[in-house]
Motif scaffolding. Sequence first.
Motif, mmCIF file in Angstrom:
data_model
loop_
_atom_site.group_PDB
_atom_site.id
_atom_site.type_symbol
_atom_site.label_atom_id
_atom_site.label_comp_id
_atom_site.label_asym_id
_atom_site.label_seq_id
_atom_site.Cartn_x
_atom_site.Cartn_y
_atom_site.Cartn_z
ATOM 1 N N THR A 147 0.807 -1.225 0.000
ATOM 2 C CA THR A 147 0.000 0.000 0.000
ATOM 3 C C THR A 147 0.842 1.278 0.000
ATOM 4 O O THR A 147 0.309 2.363 -0.176
ATOM 5 N N GLY A 148 2.146 1.144 0.260
ATOM 6 C CA GLY A 148 3.017 2.302 0.469
ATOM 7 C C GLY A 148 3.119 2.574 1.959
ATOM 8 O O GLY A 148 2.204 2.264 2.723
ATOM 9 N N CYS A 149 4.260 3.116 2.373
ATOM 10 C CA CYS A 149 4.446 3.436 3.785
ATOM 11 C C CYS A 149 5.616 4.403 3.954
ATOM 12 O O CYS A 149 6.403 4.615 3.032
ATOM 13 N N VAL A 150 5.702 4.969 5.142
ATOM 14 C CA VAL A 150 6.845 5.787 5.547
ATOM 15 C C VAL A 150 7.301 5.262 6.892
ATOM 16 O O VAL A 150 6.484 5.052 7.795
ATOM 17 N N VAL A 151 8.621 5.035 7.010
ATOM 18 C CA VAL A 151 9.177 4.524 8.261
ATOM 19 C C VAL A 151 10.355 5.385 8.695
ATOM 20 O O VAL A 151 11.085 5.934 7.872
ATOM 21 N N LEU A 152 10.512 5.489 10.006
ATOM 22 C CA LEU A 152 11.705 6.073 10.607
ATOM 23 C C LEU A 152 12.608 4.892 10.915
ATOM 24 O O LEU A 152 12.177 3.925 11.559
ATOM 25 N N ILE A 153 13.854 4.926 10.439
ATOM 26 C CA ILE A 153 14.743 3.779 10.553
ATOM 27 C C ILE A 153 16.099 4.201 11.091
ATOM 28 O O ILE A 153 16.578 5.301 10.788
#
Length: 117
Positions: free
Chosen positions: A97-103
């Motif tokens: 679906t798409g995503c944004v992560v802090l890594i």
Amino acid sequence: MPETTRELLSPDAWKDLTFGPFRGDVTIHWIRPFEGDQPGVALLKYEAGASVPRHRHEGLETILVLEGMQSDEAGDYGRGSYIVNAAGTEHSVWSDTGCVVLIQWDRPVKILEEEIA
């Protein structure tokens, strides 16, 4: 306080940040690039259907999902999920679906399988 840190404290403020190429349909905004023995910290933005091929963690990796759904062979991780991948572990990652992560990576990962075009 660094500019990026201040921006991350506001809801959805990351949407105004500049992202650059990382891997295929995954883009990156570096908060703190790797420097010496210091870990790298970044935001990764996955377009719908984007993936990162199988890789091995050469150091600890921690992830906080800020938006969307990130998946790997162990499961699906929605907004607010906190994921820890220990040094020596392997997996591939994708987002339908798409995503944004802090890594945060202690060390860069080693890609084990290249994607076939």
